[in-house]
Design a protein around this motif. Structure first.
Motif, PDB file in Angstrom:
ATOM      1  N   ARG A 265       0.837  -1.208   0.000  1.00 44.46           N
ATOM      2  CA  ARG A 265       0.000   0.000   0.000  1.00 44.46           C
ATOM      3  C   ARG A 265       0.870   1.255   0.000  1.00 44.46           C
ATOM      4  O   ARG A 265       2.047   1.201   0.361  1.00 44.46           O
ATOM      5  N   GLU A 461     -13.404   5.833  -8.277  1.00 31.16           N
ATOM      6  CA  GLU A 461     -13.635   5.041  -7.081  1.00 31.16           C
ATOM      7  C   GLU A 461     -13.413   3.556  -7.371  1.00 31.16           C
ATOM      8  O   GLU A 461     -12.820   2.832  -6.579  1.00 31.16           O
ATOM      9  N   ARG A 462     -13.882   3.109  -8.531  1.00 30.78           N
ATOM     10  CA  ARG A 462     -13.768   1.680  -8.869  1.00 30.78           C
ATOM     11  C   ARG A 462     -12.313   1.246  -9.008  1.00 30.78           C
ATOM     12  O   ARG A 462     -11.993   0.089  -8.810  1.00 30.78           O
ATOM     13  N   GLU A 464     -10.016   2.523  -7.197  1.00 33.45           N
ATOM     14  CA  GLU A 464      -9.436   2.857  -5.900  1.00 33.45           C
ATOM     15  C   GLU A 464      -8.560   4.096  -5.951  1.00 33.45           C
ATOM     16  O   GLU A 464      -7.467   4.135  -5.396  1.00 33.45           O
ATOM     17  N   SER A 466      -8.872   8.205  -5.189  1.00 33.60           N
ATOM     18  CA  SER A 466      -9.752   9.179  -4.562  1.00 33.60           C
ATOM     19  C   SER A 466     -10.274  10.167  -5.600  1.00 33.60           C
ATOM     20  O   SER A 466      -9.527  10.635  -6.459  1.00 33.60           O
ATOM     21  N   ARG A 484      -4.095   3.240 -13.390  1.00 30.50           N
ATOM     22  CA  ARG A 484      -5.448   3.109 -12.849  1.00 30.50           C
ATOM     23  C   ARG A 484      -6.385   4.111 -13.496  1.00 30.50           C
ATOM     24  O   ARG A 484      -7.533   3.798 -13.794  1.00 30.50           O
ATOM     25  N   SER A 514      -1.054  -4.563  -7.591  1.00 29.42           N
ATOM     26  CA  SER A 514      -2.318  -3.888  -7.299  1.00 29.42           C
ATOM     27  C   SER A 514      -3.167  -3.759  -8.559  1.00 29.42           C
ATOM     28  O   SER A 514      -4.388  -3.881  -8.515  1.00 29.42           O
ATOM     29  N   LEU A 518      -6.816  -5.415  -9.176  1.00 32.24           N
ATOM     30  CA  LEU A 518      -7.919  -4.560  -9.604  1.00 32.24           C
ATOM     31  C   LEU A 518      -8.624  -5.164 -10.820  1.00 32.24           C
ATOM     32  O   LEU A 518      -9.852  -5.287 -10.867  1.00 32.24           O
TER      33      LEU A 518
END
Lengths: 587, 328
Positions: A265, A461-462, A464, A466, A484, A514, A518
Motif C-alpha cells: 500500500r 472510485e472503482r 481505488e 480518490s 489506474r 495492485s 484490480l
C-alpha cells in the motif's frame, strides 16, 4: 577473501537542496561474486549503479564516501586518472542498449575506443569476447551500426563492450528489462559465466526479484535511498527479515501456481520526503512507535545486515501469511461469447503478421494472449479495437457483425469495446486533468452532461483512486496511479470488453500486483477481458484461458492451468522453461 | 530473428527513395512552371509602357507601334508567354530592352559575382556556426551562452539592411574607416581579386546566418550531450574532446545539415538586399536596376533564377533530412 570492490558510506545528494538520494551505502564484493540490488523505482538503485563509477546524473552529486576497486578509490580521482580507472577497473551496462549505444558509430569503433594499445591486438581480443557472448565476430558484423541488430544482440554488444577491457567490476543496470524471456535467460547465463570465468565482480540492479534470485549470490534490498537488507539470495527467498523485502516477495506473481498478489500500500517516498524515522514506516504492517526513530543496520550471523527493529517477528510471520492460492475457475463455458474473432489475417505492408487467428471472449473471463516481441500479439489487440487497418477476418460483438475498423463502427460498439495501453505516461493527455480526460471519453458517447461529474468520481472510485485526484494532471501522479486512471477512463464508458495491452510492463512489481488485483476484481464483476502479455507469471495470476502466439500463428490454446502445467507445443514449453521463478519458499 | 527483421525492408528502401526523389523533382518542375507564369504575369502588370520607357517621352506614336511590333508586345499575352518560355527552355532569356545585349551574356558576370559572395559567406558561416553552437552548448546557461542567445534574437529580428547599415557605420564610415562602404568591383574582374570589397557584404550575411544556425547547432548538441550514449561514452572513460567529435557531432549534424541548406537558400534570396545596400555588382543589384528600367527580360530571368536556386536547395534540404531513418 580480499574484496574486489569495497563501498563505504556512499552518499549521493540532489544538487538543488542537498536532499539524500542515496544515504550512506556500504558493502564489499569479492572476485567473481554477483551482488543483486533490488527495489522499486525511486529507491535510488540506478543512482547507486552510476555512483559506483563515480558518476552522477546532472542535478545530482556524490557528496561523500569511498568506492574502492583493487585499492583505488574512484571517488578521490579526477580528470585523466578517473577516465583511466573507468577504462581499466569498472564498466557499466545500461538498461536500454538502443539508446546507450551510439546510433551513428560502427560497432568496431565503439568496441575499440576504450582500449589502449595497438588496434590489431585489441581486435583479436574483441573477436574473442564477441564469440563468448554468442555474436558473430567477422569484419562485416563489426562494420554494422547498432540499429542493424536486434534488442538481444544490442545488449550482448553492450556487455561485450563492458568486459572487453577486462574490468574488475561490472555494473549492470536492469540489462534484461526490455528483452524477451528467452533472450533474458541467455543474457543472464552469459553474465554468470563471464563473472565466474574472468573473476569479475558484478553488481546486478533490477526491480525483478526472480531475475535477481537467478543471477545473484547476495542481494541488497534498497528502499528510499537506504540499504534495508543485505542478505545471501537463498536466505532472502526463504526468510526475509525486513518487512519491505517480505512485501516485495509477496507481490511477485508465479507462473507455477495461481496466487492472490499482495500489493504494497501507499507509494515509495520521493527524494527529500524522508523524516527522522524508519523510511518504510508509512507502508509497513509491522510499524510501531519504536519505528519513529531510524533503526540501525544490525549485523547478523551469515554476513546478513537488516535495518528493522522487528526483524524476528517479520521472519516468523512470513510462513503464515504467504500468499494464498486462488482457486482456478471452472473451465466450462456457459455464457455466450461477447466478442468473437474469426480468421484474422493481418499485414504490415507486404509482411503478414497474423495468420488465421480466431478467439472468443466471454463475460466474466479473461483470455491472455501470450508471445514474444514480434509474435503479433499487440497487432491482434489493435485489430480487435479497430486501430490496425490492414486486416481481414470476421468480428462479432454480441452476435452482431462488427465492422473491422473503428471508423466504420457505430458509437455503441466503440463504447462497448475499450482499450488500455501499455504506457500510461503516453496514453493520458498531459495537458488535461485526469477528470477531464475521463469526461472527454464520456462526452464522445453523448452521455448526460449533468451526470458526468458523478460518473467520473464513480469510475475513479472503482479503480481505488480518490475522486479528489480528478483535479490533478497526469504528471502529478505515480505510474501506478496513471495506469489506474487509464483503466478508469475505459470503465467510465461501461464497456463489455476491455482490451489490455501489456498494461503492467511499465510498472513496479508492487504496483503491478495492485493493478492485477484490480483487473481481477473487474473480471469477477462480469467484464470480458483480453490481456496481452509476454509474462507467463501474470498469465497465471489473471487469465482463465490462454492463446499462445508465435510468429503470427496460434500454436497452443486452452485453459490457463492446462496450458501452463502441461504445455504441448515446444514453443510454449520453451517460454515456460525460460520464465524465471522465485524458488519455492521454505515452509 | 534480427536477420529476418533486417532482410524484409532492406531491398525496397532504395527503390522507395528513388521514387521519392523522382516525385520531388517532378513537383519542383511543376512549381517552377507555375513560378514562371506568375513572374511573366506580374512583370506584364507592372505600370508603365515598355515601349515608351525604351524610347523616352518624345517618341512618336508610329515609332512606339513599330517597337511594340518588334518586341511582340502587340501579340496576345499567352502567345508572348509561350515564346518566352520556349526561349527559356532553350537557354535563351531574350535580350535586354535597355542596351540590346543578350540577357544571358549580361548576367553571366553578375551571376559569378553573386555566387562567389554566397559561397564565401556559406563557407565562413558553417564552421563558425558549428564552433559557436558547440561552445554555447558546452557552456549552457553561463555567460557566453546567455550572451549568444540574447544577441541572436536581436540580430535575427533585425532586417539585413539594418544589420548591414550598422556594419557600414561601424567599419566603413562613422566609427572606423577600415573598409570601403561601397563594393566597387570593375566589370570582368573576379570579386576574389578585390577582397576588401567583399568583407562587408560577406560579414552581413555571415552575422545573420551564424546567429540562426548557431542556435540550431546549440540545441542539437545539447540533445546529443544529454543522451544515454554520451553517458555511456563517459562511463567508458573517454575524454571530452573525443566525446564531442566522435559521439556527439555525427548525431548532432543530423538535424543541422538540412537546416544549413535552408539557410543557403535563404542567403541566395537575402543577397538581393545586401548587394543593393553595398552596391555589389551581383544579380541582386542587377534586379533592382532592371526594375527601375522596366527591363522585363532581365527581371524575368533573375527572378526565375533565384526561384530555381531556392527550389534546388530546398530539395537538397528535404533529401538530407529524409536520408537517414530518424530513430525508431
Amino acid at each position: 577473501m580480499t574484496a574486489t570492490l569495497e563501498v563505504a558510506d556512499l552518499t549521493i545528494v540532489r544538487d538543488a537542496d542537498e536532499a539524500r538520494i542515496v544515504d550512506g551505502l556500504s558493502f564489499a564484493l569479492g572476485p567473481g561474486e554477483v551482488l543483486g540490488v533490488v527495489g522499486e523505482s525511486g529507491s535510488g538503485k540506478s543512482t547507486v549503479a552510476l555512483g559506483l563509477l563515480a558518476f552522477a546524473r546532472p542535478g545530482a552529486r556524490i557528496a561523500g564516501g569511498r568506492v574502492v576497486i583493487d585499492g583505488v578509490d574512484l571517488l578521490a580521482l579526477r580528470g585523466g586518472e578517473l577516465r583511466d580507472a573507468r577504462r581499466r577497473l569498472a564498466a557499466y551496462v545500461a538498461q536500454d542498449p538502443a539508446t546507450a549505444l551510439n546510433p551513428a558509430l560502427a560497432l568496431r569503433t565503439q568496441l575499440l575506443e576504450s582500449l589502449d594499445g595497438p588496434p590489431a591486438e585489441n581486435l583479436d581480443r574483441i573477436r574473442r569476447v564477441l564469440r563468448t557472448v554468442g555474436l558473430p565476430a567477422d569484419d562485416a558484423f563489426l562494420r554494422r551500426k547498432p540499429r542493424q541488430l536486434s534488442g538481444g544482440q544490442q545488449q550482448r554488444i553492450a556487455i561485450a563492450m563492458a568486459v572487453v577491457a577486462r574490468p574488475r567490476v561490472i555494473v549492470l543496470d536492469e540489462p534484461t528489462t526490455g528483452l524477451d524471456v528467452s533472450t533474458q535467460a541467455k543474457v543472464l547465463a552469459l553474465v554468470k559465466q563471464l563473472c565466474a570465468d574472468e573473476g569479475i565482480a558484478a553488481i546486478y540492479v533490477s526491480h525483478d526479484l526472480a531475475v535477481v534470485a537467478d543471477v545473484a549470490d547476495r542481494v541488497i534490498v534498497m528502499y528510499g535511498g537506504e540499504l534495508v537488507e543485505l542478505v545471501p539470495t537463498d536466505a532472502l527467498l526463504g526468510a526475509p527479515r525486513h518487512p519491505y523485502s517480505r512485501a516485495l516477495l509477496a507481490a511477485v506473481p508465479s507462473a507455477r501456481e495461481r496466487q492472490v498478489l499482495h500489493p504494497i500500500r501507499g507509494r515509495a517516498p520521493g527524494v527529500g520526503e524522508r523524516d527522522a524515522g524508519c523510511v518504510f514506516r508509512a507502508r509497513c504492517d509491522f510499524a510501531t512507535d519504536a519505528c519513529l526513530e531510524r533503526p540501525p543496520l544490525e549485523a547478523e550471523p551469515g554476513g546478513r545486515l537488516v535495518r528493522c527493529v522487528r526483524a524476528d517477528e517479520v521472519q516468523r510471520l512470513t510462513r503464515i501469511t504467504r500468499v494464498a492460492d486462488r482457486p482456478e475457475r471452472p473451465g466450462l463455458v456457459c455464457r455466450p461469447a461477447v466478442l468473437e474473432a474469426e480468421g484474422i489475417d493481418a499485414h504490415y505492408g507486404e509482411r503478414q503478421v497474423l495468420f488465421n487467428v480466431s478467439l472468443e471472449l466471454e463475460p466474466g473471463r479473461c483470455l491472455a494472449v501470450v508471445g514474444e516481441s514480434g509474435s503479433g500479439k499487440s497487432t491482434l489487440s489493435r485489430c480487435l479495437i479497430g486501430l490496425h487497418e490492414q486486416y481481414e477476418g470476421r468480428l462479432r460483438l454480441d452476435g452482431e457483425e462488427l465492422p473491422l475498423t473503428a471508423r466504420a463502427r457505430p458509437a455503441a460498439a466503440r463504447r462497448e469495446l475499450q482499450y488500455v495501453f501499455q504506457n500510461p505516461f503516453g496514453s493520458l493527455n498531459p495537458r488535461r486533468t485526469v477528470g477531464s480526460s475521463i469526461a472527454a471519453a464520456l462526452r464522445l458517447f453523448g452521455s448526460d452532461g449533468r451526470r458526468t461529474g458523478a460518473v467520473v468520481a464513480e469510475a475513479l472510485e472503482r479503480v481505488e483512486i480518490s475522486a479528489r485526484l480528478a483535479e490533478r494532471y497526469p504528471a502529478e501522479l505515480s505510474g501506478g496511479q496513471r495506469q489506474r486512471v487509464a483503466i478508469a477512463r475505459a470503465l467510465a464508458c461501461e464497456p463489455k470488453v476491455l482490451l489490455c495491452d501489456e498494461v503492467t510492463s511499465a510498472l513496479d512489481v508492487s504496483v503491478q500486483a495492485s493493478v492485477i488485483e484490480l483487473l481481477r476484481g473487474l473480471i469477477d464483476e462480469g467484464l470480458a477481458m483480453l490481456f496481452v502479455t509476454h509474462d507467463l507469471a501474470i498469465v497465471r495470476s489473471i487469465a482463465d484461458s490462454v492463446v499462445v502466439l508465435s510468429e503470427g500463428h496460434v500454436v497452443e490454446r486452452g485453459e490457463t492451468a492446462a496450458v501452463l502445467d502441461r504445455p504441448s507445443h515446444p514453443y510454449t514449453q520453451g517460454l515456460l522453461a525460460d520464465t524465471l521463478e522465485l524458488p519455492a519458499l521454505a515452509g | 530473428m534480427a536477420v529476418e527483421l533486417l532482410a524484409a525492408p532492406a531491398p525496397s528502401r532504395s527503390t522507395r527513395r528513388a521514387r521519392a526523389v523522382a516525385l520531388a523533382v517532378a513537383q519542383g518542375v511543376g512549381t517552377l512552371l507555375v513560378v514562371s507564369l506568375l513572374i511573366f504575369l506580374v512583370t506584364q502588370a507592372m505600370p508603365g509602357d515598355v515601349a515608351r520607357v525604351v524610347l523616352g517621352t518624345r517618341a512618336t506614336p508610329e515609332t512606339l507601334a513599330t517597337l511594340r511590333e518588334q518586341l511582340g508586345l502587340d501579340r496576345p499575352i499567352w502567345e508572348q508567354y509561350g515564346t518566352w518560355l520556349w526561349g527559356v527552355l532553350r537557354g535563351d532569356f531574350g535580350t535586354s530592352l535597355v542596351n540590346g545585349m543578350p540577357v544571358s551574356e549580361l548576367l553571366a558576370g553578375r551571376i559569378r559575382n553573386s555566387l562567389t559572395l554566397s559561397v564565401v559567406a556559406m563557407l565562413i558561416m558553417l564552421p563558425i556556426s558549428l564552433l559557436v553552437g558547440i561552445v554555447a552548448a558546452q557552456r549552457r546557461d553561463r555567460a557566453f551562452d546567455q550572451g549568444f542567445l540574447g544577441t541572436s534574437i536581436v540580430v535575427n529580428a533585425t532586417p539585413e539592411f539594418v544589420t548591414g547599415t550598422v556594419l557600414i557605420a561601424l567599419l566603413g564610415t562613422t566609427v572606423f574607416h577600415l573598409l570601403p562602404p561601397v563594393s566597387f568591383i570593375p566589370p570582368g574582374d573576379s570579386p576574389l581579386a578585390h577582397p576588401e570589397a567583399m568583407v562587408l557584404p560577406v560579414l552581413t550575411l555571415v552575422v545573420s546566418g551564424v546567429m540562426y544556425l548557431g542556435r540550431l547547432v546549440r540545441i542539437a548538441f545539447i540533445d546529443a550531450m544529454s543522451s544515454e550514449y554520451v553517458q555511456t561514452a563517459r562511463l567508458k572513460g573517454l575524454g571530452t574532446p573525443r566525446i564531442l567529435a566522435r559521439h556527439a557531432l555525427p548525431n548532432a549534424l543530423g538535424p543541422v545539415i538540412p537546416a544549413a541548406s535552408l539557410v543557403a537558400a535563404y542567403t541566395v534570396g537575402g543577397v538581393v538586399v545586401v548587394e543593393y545596400l553595398f552596391a555589389f555588382p551581383g544579380i541582386g543589384a542587377a534586379l533592382v536596376e532592371a526594375v527601375n528600367n522596366r527591363d522585363l527580360p532581365v527581371i524575368q530571368a533573375i527572378v526565375l533564377l533565384i526561384a530555381a536556386t531556392y527550389y534546388v536547395l530546398n530539395l537538397v534540404a528535404d533529401l538530407l533530412a529524409g536520408g537517414e531513418p530518424q530513430g525508431r
